[in-house]
Design a protein around this motif. Structure first.
Motif, PDB file in Angstrom:
ATOM      1  N   GLY A  23       0.655  -1.340  -0.089  1.00  0.00           N
ATOM      2  CA  GLY A  23      -0.073   0.115   0.080  1.00  0.00           C
ATOM      3  C   GLY A  23       1.019   1.291  -0.024  1.00  0.00           C
ATOM      4  O   GLY A  23       0.285   2.132   0.139  1.00  0.00           O
ATOM      5  N   GLY A  24       1.983   1.095   0.007  1.00  0.00           N
ATOM      6  CA  GLY A  24       2.930   2.209  -0.098  1.00  0.00           C
ATOM      7  C   GLY A  24       3.132   2.751   1.333  1.00  0.00           C
ATOM      8  O   GLY A  24       4.230   3.514   1.505  1.00  0.00           O
ATOM      9  N   GLY A  25       2.711   2.464   2.405  1.00  0.00           N
ATOM     10  CA  GLY A  25       3.041   2.570   3.517  1.00  0.00           C
ATOM     11  C   GLY A  25       2.948   4.241   4.000  1.00  0.00           C
ATOM     12  O   GLY A  25       4.128   4.771   4.151  1.00  0.00           O
ATOM     13  N   ALA A  26       1.775   4.712   4.510  1.00  0.00           N
ATOM     14  CA  ALA A  26       1.902   5.924   4.862  1.00  0.00           C
ATOM     15  C   ALA A  26       2.882   6.408   6.229  1.00  0.00           C
ATOM     16  O   ALA A  26       3.185   7.270   6.333  1.00  0.00           O
ATOM     17  CB  ALA A  26       0.397   6.286   5.342  1.00  0.00           C
ATOM     18  N   SER A  27       3.003   5.135   6.989  1.00  0.00           N
ATOM     19  CA  SER A  27       3.824   5.374   8.030  1.00  0.00           C
ATOM     20  C   SER A  27       5.265   5.349   7.815  1.00  0.00           C
ATOM     21  O   SER A  27       6.149   5.771   8.610  1.00  0.00           O
ATOM     22  CB  SER A  27       3.507   4.276   9.101  1.00  0.00           C
ATOM     23  N   SER A  28       5.586   5.422   6.533  1.00  0.00           N
ATOM     24  CA  SER A  28       7.000   5.064   6.410  1.00  0.00           C
ATOM     25  C   SER A  28       7.554   6.849   6.423  1.00  0.00           C
ATOM     26  O   SER A  28       9.002   6.899   6.307  1.00  0.00           O
ATOM     27  CB  SER A  28       7.333   4.773   4.636  1.00  0.00           C
ATOM     28  N   ARG A  29       6.657   7.450   6.684  1.00  0.00           N
ATOM     29  CA  ARG A  29       7.363   9.044   6.932  1.00  0.00           C
ATOM     30  C   ARG A  29       8.033   9.096   8.313  1.00  0.00           C
ATOM     31  O   ARG A  29       8.808  10.070   8.682  1.00  0.00           O
ATOM     32  CB  ARG A  29       6.287  10.173   6.787  1.00  0.00           C
ATOM     33  N   PHE A  30       7.518   8.097   9.315  1.00  0.00           N
ATOM     34  CA  PHE A  30       8.033   7.985  10.613  1.00  0.00           C
ATOM     35  C   PHE A  30       9.371   7.319  10.624  1.00  0.00           C
ATOM     36  O   PHE A  30       9.026   6.114  10.201  1.00  0.00           O
ATOM     37  CB  PHE A  30       7.055   7.684  11.544  1.00  0.00           C
ATOM     38  N   LYS A  31      10.226   7.898  11.125  1.00  0.00           N
ATOM     39  CA  LYS A  31      11.730   6.963  11.117  1.00  0.00           C
ATOM     40  C   LYS A  31      11.983   6.376  12.360  1.00  0.00           C
ATOM     41  O   LYS A  31      11.828   7.522  13.335  1.00  0.00           O
ATOM     42  CB  LYS A  31      12.791   7.721  10.487  1.00  0.00           C
ATOM     43  N   VAL A  32      12.110   5.163  12.502  1.00  0.00           N
ATOM     44  CA  VAL A  32      12.831   4.599  13.976  1.00  0.00           C
ATOM     45  C   VAL A  32      14.033   4.780  13.889  1.00  0.00           C
ATOM     46  O   VAL A  32      14.994   4.257  12.901  1.00  0.00           O
ATOM     47  CB  VAL A  32      12.091   3.214  13.992  1.00  0.00           C
ATOM     48  N   ARG A  33      14.519   5.082  15.102  1.00  0.00           N
ATOM     49  CA  ARG A  33      15.971   5.578  15.722  1.00  0.00           C
ATOM     50  C   ARG A  33      16.213   4.810  16.743  1.00  0.00           C
ATOM     51  O   ARG A  33      16.208   4.955  17.980  1.00  0.00           O
ATOM     52  CB  ARG A  33      16.534   6.709  15.563  1.00  0.00           C
ATOM     53  N   LEU A  34      16.725   3.334  16.608  1.00  0.00           N
ATOM     54  CA  LEU A  34      17.161   2.515  17.957  1.00  0.00           C
ATOM     55  C   LEU A  34      18.847   2.228  17.684  1.00  0.00           C
ATOM     56  O   LEU A  34      19.338   2.380  16.739  1.00  0.00           O
ATOM     57  CB  LEU A  34      16.261   1.393  17.871  1.00  0.00           C
ATOM     58  N   ALA A  35      19.059   1.663  18.688  1.00  0.00           N
ATOM     59  CA  ALA A  35      20.602   1.337  18.740  1.00  0.00           C
ATOM     60  C   ALA A  35      20.925   0.040  17.518  1.00  0.00           C
ATOM     61  O   ALA A  35      21.872  -0.018  17.013  1.00  0.00           O
ATOM     62  CB  ALA A  35      21.070   0.895  19.982  1.00  0.00           C
ATOM     63  N   ASN A  36      19.944  -0.817  17.338  1.00  0.00           N
ATOM     64  CA  ASN A  36      20.197  -1.853  16.420  1.00  0.00           C
ATOM     65  C   ASN A  36      19.183  -1.650  15.202  1.00  0.00           C
ATOM     66  O   ASN A  36      19.309  -2.663  14.120  1.00  0.00           O
ATOM     67  CB  ASN A  36      19.677  -3.300  17.119  1.00  0.00           C
ATOM     68  N   PHE A  37      18.482  -0.802  14.805  1.00  0.00           N
ATOM     69  CA  PHE A  37      17.810  -0.373  13.713  1.00  0.00           C
ATOM     70  C   PHE A  37      17.409   0.920  13.624  1.00  0.00           C
ATOM     71  O   PHE A  37      17.514   1.912  14.400  1.00  0.00           O
ATOM     72  CB  PHE A  37      16.343  -1.305  13.856  1.00  0.00           C
ATOM     73  N   PRO A  40      12.330   3.285   8.252  1.00  0.00           N
ATOM     74  CA  PRO A  40      10.943   3.255   8.402  1.00  0.00           C
ATOM     75  C   PRO A  40      10.228   2.290   9.289  1.00  0.00           C
ATOM     76  O   PRO A  40      10.538   1.128   9.632  1.00  0.00           O
ATOM     77  CB  PRO A  40      10.308   2.757   7.069  1.00  0.00           C
ATOM     78  N   PHE A  41       9.011   2.673  10.065  1.00  0.00           N
ATOM     79  CA  PHE A  41       8.584   2.015  11.065  1.00  0.00           C
ATOM     80  C   PHE A  41       7.993   0.449  10.512  1.00  0.00           C
ATOM     81  O   PHE A  41       8.152  -0.477  11.005  1.00  0.00           O
ATOM     82  CB  PHE A  41       7.379   2.724  11.799  1.00  0.00           C
ATOM     83  N   ASP A  42       7.346   0.742   9.397  1.00  0.00           N
ATOM     84  CA  ASP A  42       6.805  -0.554   8.874  1.00  0.00           C
ATOM     85  C   ASP A  42       7.913  -1.775   8.330  1.00  0.00           C
ATOM     86  O   ASP A  42       7.441  -2.713   8.210  1.00  0.00           O
ATOM     87  CB  ASP A  42       5.871  -0.328   7.655  1.00  0.00           C
ATOM     88  N   PHE A  67       7.288   8.432  18.485  1.00  0.00           N
ATOM     89  CA  PHE A  67       6.144   8.747  17.467  1.00  0.00           C
ATOM     90  C   PHE A  67       5.328   9.703  18.301  1.00  0.00           C
ATOM     91  O   PHE A  67       4.723  10.429  17.466  1.00  0.00           O
ATOM     92  CB  PHE A  67       5.331   7.233  17.252  1.00  0.00           C
ATOM     93  N   ILE A  68       4.989   9.750  19.555  1.00  0.00           N
ATOM     94  CA  ILE A  68       4.310  10.778  20.024  1.00  0.00           C
ATOM     95  C   ILE A  68       4.850  12.015  19.834  1.00  0.00           C
ATOM     96  O   ILE A  68       4.453  13.136  19.858  1.00  0.00           O
ATOM     97  CB  ILE A  68       4.115  10.447  21.521  1.00  0.00           C
ATOM     98  N   ALA A  69       6.144  12.231  20.013  1.00  0.00           N
ATOM     99  CA  ALA A  69       7.032  13.245  20.021  1.00  0.00           C
ATOM    100  C   ALA A  69       6.915  13.914  18.472  1.00  0.00           C
ATOM    101  O   ALA A  69       6.635  15.012  18.049  1.00  0.00           O
ATOM    102  CB  ALA A  69       8.461  13.199  19.952  1.00  0.00           C
ATOM    103  N   THR A  83      -1.386   7.473  11.885  1.00  0.00           N
ATOM    104  CA  THR A  83      -1.318   7.045  13.174  1.00  0.00           C
ATOM    105  C   THR A  83      -1.850   5.729  13.510  1.00  0.00           C
ATOM    106  O   THR A  83      -1.632   5.002  14.427  1.00  0.00           O
ATOM    107  CB  THR A  83      -2.192   8.365  14.001  1.00  0.00           C
ATOM    108  N   THR A  84      -3.216   5.579  12.598  1.00  0.00           N
ATOM    109  CA  THR A  84      -3.674   4.091  12.741  1.00  0.00           C
ATOM    110  C   THR A  84      -2.931   2.919  12.479  1.00  0.00           C
ATOM    111  O   THR A  84      -2.979   2.128  13.135  1.00  0.00           O
ATOM    112  CB  THR A  84      -5.015   4.285  11.867  1.00  0.00           C
ATOM    113  N   GLU A  85      -2.078   3.053  11.351  1.00  0.00           N
ATOM    114  CA  GLU A  85      -1.053   2.094  11.063  1.00  0.00           C
ATOM    115  C   GLU A  85      -0.071   1.942  12.256  1.00  0.00           C
ATOM    116  O   GLU A  85       0.217   0.821  12.502  1.00  0.00           O
ATOM    117  CB  GLU A  85      -0.510   2.298   9.674  1.00  0.00           C
ATOM    118  N   PHE A  86       0.311   2.896  12.632  1.00  0.00           N
ATOM    119  CA  PHE A  86       1.342   2.756  13.733  1.00  0.00           C
ATOM    120  C   PHE A  86       0.828   2.156  14.850  1.00  0.00           C
ATOM    121  O   PHE A  86       1.428   1.445  15.451  1.00  0.00           O
ATOM    122  CB  PHE A  86       1.753   4.249  14.306  1.00  0.00           C
ATOM    123  N   LEU A  87      -0.333   2.493  15.328  1.00  0.00           N
ATOM    124  CA  LEU A  87      -1.139   1.777  16.244  1.00  0.00           C
ATOM    125  C   LEU A  87      -1.295   0.191  16.123  1.00  0.00           C
ATOM    126  O   LEU A  87      -1.196  -0.567  17.033  1.00  0.00           O
ATOM    127  CB  LEU A  87      -2.481   2.427  16.787  1.00  0.00           C
TER     128      LEU A  87
END
Length: 292
Positions: A23-37, A40-42, A67-69, A83-87
């Protein structure tokens, strides 16, 4: 498959990851920044479902805080789909992680079961919403393509001109005036007729006597001619029944050249004198029935 996670949970995670990817992943705009990854969140869910990343090594609380920030920074421009896809993805990851940390995967609390049911319902609704969104995009594409099409603006080919039927209105200006007058004339108030309640009795034998003499004299007559002197519908019905009685006696024959054509009645019951004698007996029988 992660240890402790059921095949249904792993399959559900893989299906959701595939849906977000297609579907293109609307949540791909949110980037996850962790120590091991980092990414995009999806994509995080996709890697976990493909067993390329251990879900127990993902700090979901940090992802949630980020994500809240992220949504607060967007302000009024936050996206409901994202937001829905993130949840949904977060709930799926949380369920996988809980199953990984608790290999027994036994849920004893009814509240936990209710939460899992709510999560599954949300997952189903997101997939349904994605399907509707894809169909709407397809309709929009078809509509845009149809707007680029134009009908042929040419005259009719000669070979088809002769196939057109001739237009025969057959309505004169005077007829149009009568039609307009009929349309605009005030309609009379509807009434319920009571004439049929006071109609007198009609004897079939009396009408049979009339038909005997008339047909014997004429030899052949149409049904319209035989009922021309009837004033009421009940008399027409009596004449028709009388003809059936005469046909049963083999004194008349019916002829109709084609369907719905005029019905012709031919007398076969003898001379006029015989018909007159039979008519007198019919009238006598009718009087006896009336006063008997």
């Amino acid at each position: 498959m992660e240890q402790g996670a059921s095949p249904q949970q792993a399959g559900q995670a893989a299906e959701l990851a595939e849906a977000t990817e297609e579907g293109g992943g609307a949540s791909s705009r949110f980037k996850v920044r962790l120590a091991n990854f980092e990414g995009p969140f999806d994509l995080l869910l996709q890697l976990i479902s493909q067993h390329q990343l251990d879900v127990t090594e993902v700090a979901l609380h940090q992802v949630t805080d980020d994500f809240i920030a992220y949504t607060r920074a967007l302000g009024a421009g936050w996206d409901l789909d994202e937001t829905t896809e993130f949840l949904v993805i977060a709930a799926t990851l949380l369920d996988l992680k809980a199953a990984r940390l608790l290999p027994s995967a036994e849920v004893e609390s009814e509240d936990d079961l209710a939460l899992l049911e709510a999560r599954d319902l949300l997952f189903a609704r997101v997939l349904q919403y994605r399907a509707y969104k894809q169909v709407a995009a397809l309709f929009a594409e078809l509509e845009a393509g149809a707007l680029r099409r134009y009908p042929r603006s040419v005259a009719l080919e000669e070979r088809y001109v002769g196939l057109l039927p001739e237009v025969m209105l057959g309505v004169t200006p005077e007829k149009f005036a009568d039609i307009a007058l009929e349309v605009f004339r005030p309609k009379p108030p509807p009434t319920v007729s009571l004439d049929h309640l006071h109609a007198g009795k009609v004897s079939v034998r009396e009408h049979a006597a009339i038909l005997r003499v008339r047909l014997a004299s004429a030899g052949t007559a149409s049904f319209s001619e035989l009922v021309a002197d009837c004033e009421h519908t009940i008399e027409v019905v009596a004449r028709f029944l009388a003809l059936l009685e005469l046909y049963r006696e083999s004194t008349v024959n019916f002829e109709q050249p084609e369907a719905l054509a005029e019905l012709q009645v031919r007398w076969t019951g003898g001379s006029v004198e015989d018909a007159t004698a039979e008519a007198e007996r019919d009238r006598a029988d009718a009087e006896n029935e009336e006063y008997g």
